[in-house]
Design a protein around this motif. Structure first.
Motif, PDB file in Angstrom:
ATOM      1  N   GLN A 203      44.392 -10.686  40.574  1.00 29.36           N
ATOM      2  CA  GLN A 203      43.572 -11.674  41.089  1.00 29.36           C
ATOM      3  C   GLN A 203      43.828 -12.949  40.133  1.00 29.36           C
ATOM      4  O   GLN A 203      44.021 -12.917  38.997  1.00 29.36           O
ATOM      5  CB  GLN A 203      42.057 -11.187  40.570  1.00 29.36           C
ATOM      6  CG  GLN A 203      41.761  -9.919  41.216  1.00 29.36           C
ATOM      7  CD  GLN A 203      41.591 -10.047  42.809  1.00 29.36           C
ATOM      8  OE1 GLN A 203      41.000 -11.117  43.274  1.00 29.36           O
ATOM      9  NE2 GLN A 203      41.817  -8.978  43.519  1.00 29.36           N
ATOM     10  N   PRO A 204      43.613 -14.133  40.740  1.00 34.18           N
ATOM     11  CA  PRO A 204      43.817 -15.256  39.880  1.00 34.18           C
ATOM     12  C   PRO A 204      42.524 -15.393  39.100  1.00 34.18           C
ATOM     13  O   PRO A 204      41.420 -15.084  39.417  1.00 34.18           O
ATOM     14  CB  PRO A 204      43.851 -16.509  40.902  1.00 34.18           C
ATOM     15  CG  PRO A 204      42.873 -15.877  42.203  1.00 34.18           C
ATOM     16  CD  PRO A 204      43.636 -14.375  42.272  1.00 34.18           C
ATOM     17  N   GLU A 205      42.853 -15.808  37.834  1.00 39.87           N
ATOM     18  CA  GLU A 205      41.444 -15.859  36.792  1.00 39.87           C
ATOM     19  C   GLU A 205      40.546 -16.647  37.164  1.00 39.87           C
ATOM     20  O   GLU A 205      39.429 -16.271  36.943  1.00 39.87           O
ATOM     21  CB  GLU A 205      42.047 -16.330  35.518  1.00 39.87           C
ATOM     22  CG  GLU A 205      41.110 -16.364  34.480  1.00 39.87           C
ATOM     23  CD  GLU A 205      42.108 -16.546  33.140  1.00 39.87           C
ATOM     24  OE1 GLU A 205      41.314 -16.869  32.091  1.00 39.87           O
ATOM     25  OE2 GLU A 205      43.083 -16.947  32.686  1.00 39.87           O
ATOM     26  N   GLU A 206      40.628 -17.665  37.959  1.00 35.64           N
ATOM     27  CA  GLU A 206      39.638 -18.709  38.413  1.00 35.64           C
ATOM     28  C   GLU A 206      38.611 -17.980  39.418  1.00 35.64           C
ATOM     29  O   GLU A 206      37.453 -18.418  39.624  1.00 35.64           O
ATOM     30  CB  GLU A 206      39.933 -20.077  38.725  1.00 35.64           C
ATOM     31  CG  GLU A 206      40.809 -19.815  40.161  1.00 35.64           C
ATOM     32  CD  GLU A 206      42.246 -19.637  40.017  1.00 35.64           C
ATOM     33  OE1 GLU A 206      42.966 -19.940  40.808  1.00 35.64           O
ATOM     34  OE2 GLU A 206      42.481 -19.348  38.878  1.00 35.64           O
ATOM     35  N   LYS A 207      38.967 -16.874  39.998  1.00 33.40           N
ATOM     36  CA  LYS A 207      38.313 -16.243  41.082  1.00 33.40           C
ATOM     37  C   LYS A 207      37.340 -15.475  40.530  1.00 33.40           C
ATOM     38  O   LYS A 207      36.160 -15.145  41.221  1.00 33.40           O
ATOM     39  CB  LYS A 207      39.345 -15.654  42.159  1.00 33.40           C
ATOM     40  CG  LYS A 207      38.497 -14.854  43.237  1.00 33.40           C
ATOM     41  CD  LYS A 207      39.617 -13.915  44.083  1.00 33.40           C
ATOM     42  CE  LYS A 207      39.129 -13.116  45.025  1.00 33.40           C
ATOM     43  NZ  LYS A 207      40.303 -12.451  45.772  1.00 33.40           N
ATOM     44  N   ILE A 208      37.218 -14.812  39.488  1.00 35.18           N
ATOM     45  CA  ILE A 208      36.710 -13.776  38.890  1.00 35.18           C
ATOM     46  C   ILE A 208      35.416 -14.396  37.950  1.00 35.18           C
ATOM     47  O   ILE A 208      36.018 -15.117  37.008  1.00 35.18           O
ATOM     48  CB  ILE A 208      37.332 -12.609  38.223  1.00 35.18           C
ATOM     49  CG1 ILE A 208      38.577 -12.274  39.183  1.00 35.18           C
ATOM     50  CG2 ILE A 208      36.356 -11.483  37.812  1.00 35.18           C
ATOM     51  CD1 ILE A 208      38.132 -11.767  40.570  1.00 35.18           C
ATOM     52  N   VAL A 209      34.290 -13.907  38.204  1.00 34.43           N
ATOM     53  CA  VAL A 209      33.155 -14.375  37.344  1.00 34.43           C
ATOM     54  C   VAL A 209      32.900 -13.327  36.325  1.00 34.43           C
ATOM     55  O   VAL A 209      32.150 -12.245  36.749  1.00 34.43           O
ATOM     56  CB  VAL A 209      31.886 -14.736  37.875  1.00 34.43           C
ATOM     57  CG1 VAL A 209      30.852 -15.247  36.924  1.00 34.43           C
ATOM     58  CG2 VAL A 209      32.286 -15.908  38.981  1.00 34.43           C
ATOM     59  N   THR A 210      33.300 -13.260  35.214  1.00 27.06           N
ATOM     60  CA  THR A 210      32.935 -12.384  34.168  1.00 27.06           C
ATOM     61  C   THR A 210      31.565 -12.659  33.549  1.00 27.06           C
ATOM     62  O   THR A 210      30.859 -13.405  33.832  1.00 27.06           O
ATOM     63  CB  THR A 210      33.982 -12.297  32.904  1.00 27.06           C
ATOM     64  OG1 THR A 210      33.806 -13.606  32.173  1.00 27.06           O
ATOM     65  CG2 THR A 210      35.645 -12.412  33.396  1.00 27.06           C
ATOM     66  N   VAL A 211      31.075 -11.335  32.794  1.00 26.52           N
ATOM     67  CA  VAL A 211      29.842 -11.555  32.398  1.00 26.52           C
ATOM     68  C   VAL A 211      29.973 -12.884  31.486  1.00 26.52           C
ATOM     69  O   VAL A 211      28.586 -13.399  31.561  1.00 26.52           O
ATOM     70  CB  VAL A 211      29.520 -10.252  31.514  1.00 26.52           C
ATOM     71  CG1 VAL A 211      28.367 -10.143  30.906  1.00 26.52           C
ATOM     72  CG2 VAL A 211      29.529  -9.025  32.564  1.00 26.52           C
ATOM     73  N   LEU A 212      30.664 -13.162  30.498  1.00 20.44           N
ATOM     74  CA  LEU A 212      30.744 -14.133  29.796  1.00 20.44           C
ATOM     75  C   LEU A 212      30.724 -15.559  30.448  1.00 20.44           C
ATOM     76  O   LEU A 212      29.554 -16.185  30.272  1.00 20.44           O
ATOM     77  CB  LEU A 212      31.735 -14.432  28.834  1.00 20.44           C
ATOM     78  CG  LEU A 212      32.054 -15.398  28.019  1.00 20.44           C
ATOM     79  CD1 LEU A 212      30.838 -15.380  27.120  1.00 20.44           C
ATOM     80  CD2 LEU A 212      33.358 -15.578  27.110  1.00 20.44           C
ATOM     81  N   LYS A 213      31.137 -15.505  31.712  1.00 23.97           N
ATOM     82  CA  LYS A 213      31.325 -16.933  32.700  1.00 23.97           C
ATOM     83  C   LYS A 213      29.906 -16.938  33.185  1.00 23.97           C
ATOM     84  O   LYS A 213      29.501 -17.998  33.336  1.00 23.97           O
ATOM     85  CB  LYS A 213      32.373 -16.823  33.626  1.00 23.97           C
ATOM     86  CG  LYS A 213      33.880 -17.127  32.941  1.00 23.97           C
ATOM     87  CD  LYS A 213      34.900 -16.882  34.069  1.00 23.97           C
ATOM     88  CE  LYS A 213      36.349 -17.131  33.580  1.00 23.97           C
ATOM     89  NZ  LYS A 213      37.214 -16.865  34.680  1.00 23.97           N
ATOM     90  N   GLY A 214      29.418 -15.619  33.568  1.00 20.56           N
ATOM     91  CA  GLY A 214      28.070 -15.824  34.315  1.00 20.56           C
ATOM     92  C   GLY A 214      27.124 -16.099  33.360  1.00 20.56           C
ATOM     93  O   GLY A 214      26.219 -17.072  33.806  1.00 20.56           O
ATOM     94  N   ILE A 215      27.146 -15.528  32.148  1.00 29.93           N
ATOM     95  CA  ILE A 215      26.286 -16.101  31.016  1.00 29.93           C
ATOM     96  C   ILE A 215      26.080 -17.797  30.620  1.00 29.93           C
ATOM     97  O   ILE A 215      25.184 -18.325  30.496  1.00 29.93           O
ATOM     98  CB  ILE A 215      26.343 -15.395  30.062  1.00 29.93           C
ATOM     99  CG1 ILE A 215      25.801 -13.796  30.327  1.00 29.93           C
ATOM    100  CG2 ILE A 215      25.243 -16.004  28.688  1.00 29.93           C
ATOM    101  CD1 ILE A 215      25.958 -12.726  29.146  1.00 29.93           C
ATOM    102  N   GLN A 216      27.328 -18.042  30.843  1.00 31.84           N
ATOM    103  CA  GLN A 216      27.555 -19.679  30.318  1.00 31.84           C
ATOM    104  C   GLN A 216      27.188 -20.278  31.424  1.00 31.84           C
ATOM    105  O   GLN A 216      26.724 -21.611  31.031  1.00 31.84           O
ATOM    106  CB  GLN A 216      29.170 -19.748  30.192  1.00 31.84           C
ATOM    107  CG  GLN A 216      29.682 -19.268  28.926  1.00 31.84           C
ATOM    108  CD  GLN A 216      31.107 -19.271  28.638  1.00 31.84           C
ATOM    109  OE1 GLN A 216      32.010 -19.181  29.742  1.00 31.84           O
ATOM    110  NE2 GLN A 216      31.780 -19.462  27.617  1.00 31.84           N
ATOM    111  N   ALA A 217      27.272 -20.086  32.643  1.00 30.92           N
ATOM    112  CA  ALA A 217      26.655 -20.828  33.560  1.00 30.92           C
ATOM    113  C   ALA A 217      25.070 -20.654  34.025  1.00 30.92           C
ATOM    114  O   ALA A 217      24.685 -21.595  34.415  1.00 30.92           O
ATOM    115  CB  ALA A 217      27.364 -20.432  35.139  1.00 30.92           C
ATOM    116  N   LYS A 218      24.561 -20.001  33.039  1.00 31.01           N
ATOM    117  CA  LYS A 218      23.157 -19.746  33.211  1.00 31.01           C
ATOM    118  C   LYS A 218      22.431 -20.187  32.226  1.00 31.01           C
ATOM    119  O   LYS A 218      21.047 -20.851  32.452  1.00 31.01           O
ATOM    120  CB  LYS A 218      22.827 -18.144  33.236  1.00 31.01           C
ATOM    121  CG  LYS A 218      21.247 -17.528  33.510  1.00 31.01           C
ATOM    122  CD  LYS A 218      21.022 -18.157  34.988  1.00 31.01           C
ATOM    123  CE  LYS A 218      22.128 -17.495  36.128  1.00 31.01           C
ATOM    124  NZ  LYS A 218      21.483 -17.486  37.450  1.00 31.01           N
TER     125      LYS A 218
END
Length: 802
Positions: free
Chosen positions: A470-485
């Protein structure tokens, strides 16, 4: 003009060639079109005509499915057939390939060396074009692909793994998901999707639990029906549907000692009441392919079990599709089970038992041809197997339209709509195991937040086994999800802390320091099925496990990674205990493929969220739950044990003496069906009506009310017990469920209808019957959280034809 068109149409119907759109002149001789190439002919007649034209070698080639990823050559933006492909077609007349578009460390196909959706469509078209133009009979290929939680190819949508899908308790959503997966696979040129996995699992040490729908035959069956209908649709010639291959037939998910492919210790009655029903449900839903499992049952390998493949599958269930071995399953009769002395004998055993196709093609080649010539296998047996395969090629329209549209593949795969669907599946799959004193949801304006743990920002650990690069930008990790929230004013500190298996303490102190400075801590632990290029693999694709001391990989789950314990590996428990010791509020998020030992967490951590492997949008879904933008309603499809010493610990055990141990009680830590919500629900007014006039029908009704100020989903579960029966039955068995949405204060009536099939048992004479007597209906929010209970009577015996 109409007369001319009628002449052309009639000529075509009669098998007369029409060149350039003009009928041949009277007396002009033209070579007749073969009947099997005439789309106006019936499928049965086309199959019969083609069979008559085929040599033994060509027939056997149709029964072989070879590994496909070496069958194409990629050169920049172009792709064509490989020399290896031309060679096997010329020598073996191969009819099917598997995993042609697959990319992962085993295939050594990366984002750079693998195929985009556009190139995939070009590659499959090139393979089909070669078959049509360069083989004697022009028989198109079947291309099978792995599709358990998304098509395992570059650029496709990655959904939650199956154990997460089951946690939604939402078959309609899973059917929609399966439709998206099938569309993405089919437009790239695939025809068969391997899945669903219908293994009933009672052994969480087994490495493949993440691929299953859990421990209950009814829930597995409902998920299987949804997947089959989503994959196959109403017409496999639609251009967006694929044939569903059921896995693994059968009793594969509860192996002795948790060993992948190990023997299944099950009696005939348990086989019929627990392990076979999900497969029967899927066959009745229309499944057109089924895979024999690696294991043996009562001394007979499933790859050569005529009782399963002929008596049950064909005669009892009326299966009309084709069966296939698991990869290397037929050679395994010699190498693993030792019931065959050589490959010819292995091929003979499987073919005569009714196993149509050989995945891997090692046995159904020269060995099978020799078996026919030695009169160990009849030509009629070969023809039967070949007809099962060819019939589906005709029904899918491959002889008439073998190619796919490249532009369609490019715009259809990995769409925004499928991304949204992946997020919805992930959100519905999340199980809130514990929420003490309203720890969750968190406030988005929290001033200082620490996100800690090896699975907080590791995208592959979040995706599970059978996942392409997978390209890295495609996957929303837990950290990325929290940062966006979170609020822009929130200070967030992320520290990995430790790895899943590695025992380095390099990040431990930094993690503890971050926790001390935080107002709340989100601790993301668990396991991993993420394959890497440092791992070695068997010929079947299962991993070769290294000891924990020498391993660098996080992988502790996924095919081949069987466990001796269920403890969190590495330093995860130590990390958790040190973080909790800071006194800060801790929320534990589990990213995992199997239930792990969380006894300490259940006692000391105020909130626990189980996300399984939630797929590419999992981080968004987890963050939505943590901060209250989504009200969780996932329910466990498998019990979470306190110790491996309890195993097996499934909820629907047979009536017998099950009592506490010296060290602990016999109950699981969290039972099947368990899951919390930010809402509260009240159950009342249970009513049962029994009708026995024409046919037995039991109607169960109740009222469910949302007694909170928060809208949410509730999964209403109906369990049944046969109070006194001629054979030993389960203490309770899930029979029906509904996932319903209720606004704050809203009340709904829930109705369940039970038919004879829901009340039946397999009696001493091996007949399916409903016995007169008392039954107890239990309705609640889990197998342990029973809210309402009532007994009803059945007065007349009912015998059921199976």
């Amino acid at each position: 003009m109409k007369i001319r068109e009628s002449i052309i149409r009639n000529c075509f119907m009669l098998g007369i060639a029409v060149l350039g759109g003009v009928a041949p002149a009277i007396g002009q001789t033209q070579k007749a079109v073969a009947l099997y190439k005439n789309p106006a002919a019936t499928v049965d007649n086309r199959v019969k005509d083609l069979l008559k034209r085929m040599t033994l070698e060509e027939k056997v080639g149709q029964l072989c499915t070879l590994l496909g990823w070496d069958m194409y050559e990629k050169n920049g933006d172009s792709v064509g057939v490989s020399a290896a492909f031309k060679d096997v077609i010329a020598k073996r007349h191969i009819g099917s390939f598997w995993a042609t578009l697959r990319a992962d460390p085993w295939t050594k196909k990366t984002l750079e060396t693998g195929l985009s959706p556009k190139l995939s469509a070009m590659a499959t078209n090139a393979l089909q074009k070669y078959m049509i133009e360069h083989t004697r009979l022009g028989i198109p290929l079947f291309l099978a692909e792995e599709c358990p939680h998304g098509h395992m190819a570059i650029g496709t949508t990655v959904f939650s793994t199956s154990i997460g899908q089951a946690s939604t308790w939402d078959p309609a959503l899973i059917k929609e998901m399966a439709g998206a997966i099938s569309q993405e696979a089919r437009v790239q040129g695939a025809h068969i999707g391997y899945g669903p996995v219908l293994d009933l699992v009672r052994e969480p040490r087994w490495s493949r639990l993440e691929e299953t729908y859990g421990e209950d035959p009814y829930l597995i069956g409902q998920m299987g029906i949804a997947m089959v209908k989503g994959f196959q649709g109403n017409n496999i010639n639609s251009g967006v549907n694929v044939i569903s291959t059921l896995k693994h037939f059968t009793a594969y998910g509860s192996p002795e000692g948790g060993h992948n492919g190990g023997i299944a210790n099950t009696g005939s009655r348990e086989l019929n009441t627990s392990y076979l029903p999900p497969f029967k449900n899927a066959i009745q839903a229309g499944a057109l392919s089924i895979m024999a499992s690696y294991n043996s049952i009562d001394g007979v390998p499933c790859s050569s079990n005529s009782f399963l493949l002929k008596d049950v599958l064909r005669k009892q269930w009326g299966f009309k599709g084709f069966s296939v071995s698991d990869l290397g399953g037929i050679p395994g009769l010699k190498s693993n089970h030792h019931v065959a002395a050589d490959m010819e004998e292995a091929a003979t055993l499987s073919m005569n038992a009714g196993l149509d196709a050989d995945l891997g093609g090692e046995a159904y080649g020269d060995a099978l041809i020799k078996a026919v010539n030695d009169k160990k296998v009849t030509m009629a047996t070969i023809d039967t197997a070949v007809s099962h395969v060819l019939r589906l090629k005709f029904e899918m329209g491959l002889f008439d339209k073998p190619y796919v549209d490249v532009a369609t593949a490019e715009r259809t795969v990995g769409t925004a709509a499928h991304k949204q669907l992946a997020e919805k599946v992930a959100a519905e799959s999340i199980v809130l195991l514990k929420n003490e004193n309203g720890t969750l949801p968190l406030k988005k304006a929290v001033k200082n937040l620490a996100v800690i743990g090896p699975n907080a920002d590791n995208m592959y650990n979040q995706l599970g086994d059978y996942t392409a690069p997978q390209p890295e930008e495609k996957i929303v990790t837990v950290l990325k999800g929290i940062q966006a929230k979170i609020s822009s004013d929130t200070k967030l500190k992320y520290v990995k802390g430790c790895s899943i298996r590695d025992t380095s303490r390099a990040g431990m102190d930094a993690a503890v320091a971050a926790a001390k400075d935080a107002d709340a801590v989100i601790l993301v632990l668990g396991g991993s099925s993420a394959r890497d290029f440092a791992t070695s693999y068997q010929s079947t694709g299962a991993a070769v496990v290294k000891s924990a001391e020498n391993a660098v990989s996080d992988m502790e789950s996924g095919e081949g990674f069987d466990r001796v314990s269920l403890d969190l590996m590495g330093l995860q428990n130590e990390l958790m205990q040190r973080i909790v010791a800071t006194g800060k509020p801790v929320i534990l998020v589990l990213i995992e493929g199997r239930p792990l030992n969380i006894n300490w967490a259940a006692q000391h951590v105020p909130a626990i969220v189980n996300a399984w492997y939630p797929g590419q949008e999992g981080g968004t879904a987890v963050a939505d739950v943590l901060f209250g933008d989504y009200n969780p309603a996932g329910r466990l499809p498998v019990s979470i044990p306190k110790s491996v010493g309890q195993l097996p610990v499934y909820y629907n055990y047979k009536s017998a003496s099950r009592h506490d141990y010296v060290e602990m009680d016999a109950r699981p830590l969290y039972s099947f069906g368990h899951g919390l919500s930010y809402s509260t629900f009240d159950y009342k007014q249970l009513g049962i009506d029994v009708q026995e006039k024409a046919t037995l029908k039991v109607t169960v009704k109740l009222q469910v009310k949302n007694t909170s100020a928060v809208a949410g989903d509730e999964v209403v579960q109906l369990y049944l017990r046969d109070d006194a029966s001629s054979v030993v039955t389960a203490v309770k068995q899930l029979k029906k469920f509904q996932r319903i949405h209720l606004q704050a204060g809203e009340q709904k009536e829930v109705t369940f209808e039970l038919l004879p099939e829901d009340l039946m048992l397999l009696n001493i004479q091996n007949k399916w019957v409903v016995e007169p007597g008392s039954f107890t209906a239990m309705v609640g929010a889990s197998s342990e959280d029973i809210r309402l209970k009532e007994t009803f009577q059945v007065n007349k015996a009912v015998e059921i034809s199976k």
